[in-house]
Write a protein that holds these residues in place. Sequence first.
Motif, mmCIF file in Angstrom:
data_model
loop_
_atom_site.group_PDB
_atom_site.id
_atom_site.type_symbol
_atom_site.label_atom_id
_atom_site.label_comp_id
_atom_site.label_asym_id
_atom_site.label_seq_id
_atom_site.Cartn_x
_atom_site.Cartn_y
_atom_site.Cartn_z
ATOM 1 N N ASP A 69 0.627 -1.575 -0.076
ATOM 2 C CA ASP A 69 -0.274 0.032 -0.144
ATOM 3 C C ASP A 69 1.277 1.444 0.089
ATOM 4 N N THR A 70 1.630 0.944 0.167
ATOM 5 C CA THR A 70 3.031 2.166 -0.025
ATOM 6 C C THR A 70 3.764 2.695 -1.519
ATOM 7 N N GLU A 96 1.494 12.299 -4.994
ATOM 8 C CA GLU A 96 0.870 12.218 -4.506
ATOM 9 C C GLU A 96 -0.826 11.879 -4.799
ATOM 10 N N GLN A 100 -2.696 7.749 -5.209
ATOM 11 C CA GLN A 100 -4.065 7.677 -5.053
ATOM 12 C C GLN A 100 -4.612 6.850 -6.042
ATOM 13 N N THR A 105 -2.098 4.054 -0.469
ATOM 14 C CA THR A 105 -2.219 5.239 0.872
ATOM 15 C C THR A 105 -1.544 5.809 1.640
ATOM 16 N N VAL A 106 0.088 5.767 1.168
ATOM 17 C CA VAL A 106 1.531 6.108 2.367
ATOM 18 C C VAL A 106 2.192 6.020 0.725
ATOM 19 N N ARG A 146 7.149 9.738 6.096
ATOM 20 C CA ARG A 146 5.975 9.019 6.034
ATOM 21 C C ARG A 146 4.552 9.780 5.709
ATOM 22 N N LYS A 147 3.429 9.704 5.029
ATOM 23 C CA LYS A 147 2.206 10.170 4.920
ATOM 24 C C LYS A 147 1.216 9.736 4.770
ATOM 25 N N GLU A 148 0.234 9.714 5.264
ATOM 26 C CA GLU A 148 -1.228 8.697 5.292
ATOM 27 C C GLU A 148 -1.908 10.010 3.853
ATOM 28 N N GLN A 150 -4.367 8.674 2.322
ATOM 29 C CA GLN A 150 -5.658 8.194 1.615
ATOM 30 C C GLN A 150 -6.819 9.702 2.032
#
Length: 150
Positions: A69-70, A96, A100, A105-106, A146-148, A150
């Motif tokens: 997911d990254t 980003e 997406q 998501t990360v 790191r950044k979410e 979503q």
Amino acid sequence: MITLLRTNSEHPDFRTLVTLLDRELHQRDGEEHAFYAQFNTIDAIAHVIVAYAEGKAVGCGAIKFFAEDTTEVKRMFVHANYRSRGVASLVLKELEAWAQELGFTVCVLETGKRQPEAIRLYEKNGYVPTPNYGQYIGVENSVCFRKEIQ
């Protein structure tokens, strides 16, 4: 006005900008540059952004698969004459958005302590420090974020 192009690592403007990036990093990192260079090859990167101002390539960035997911942000650079104009943030936001669209998501990334401008950029854009990962574990000069998304 800044325009953004989605492309891949074969694009000649991306390759030119990465050459400038590597020169700058070599000056900042000195002998340590060879260590980092081995993790920054640009062969077969499918997701690259090139930023243009007045038809001239002035910035770039890329994302690469990191985990299920990254995605990892790589090769962020803005030509010195175009810094402090928001170009890097535009490139990062487009990366980003693309991540997406691809189902990630990360976003994670690594930068160096000798690059305080990069650290400020990532913090300003919502990235938070995370323990050094992979090849950067135990590397004193490395700072990981790191950044979410979503």
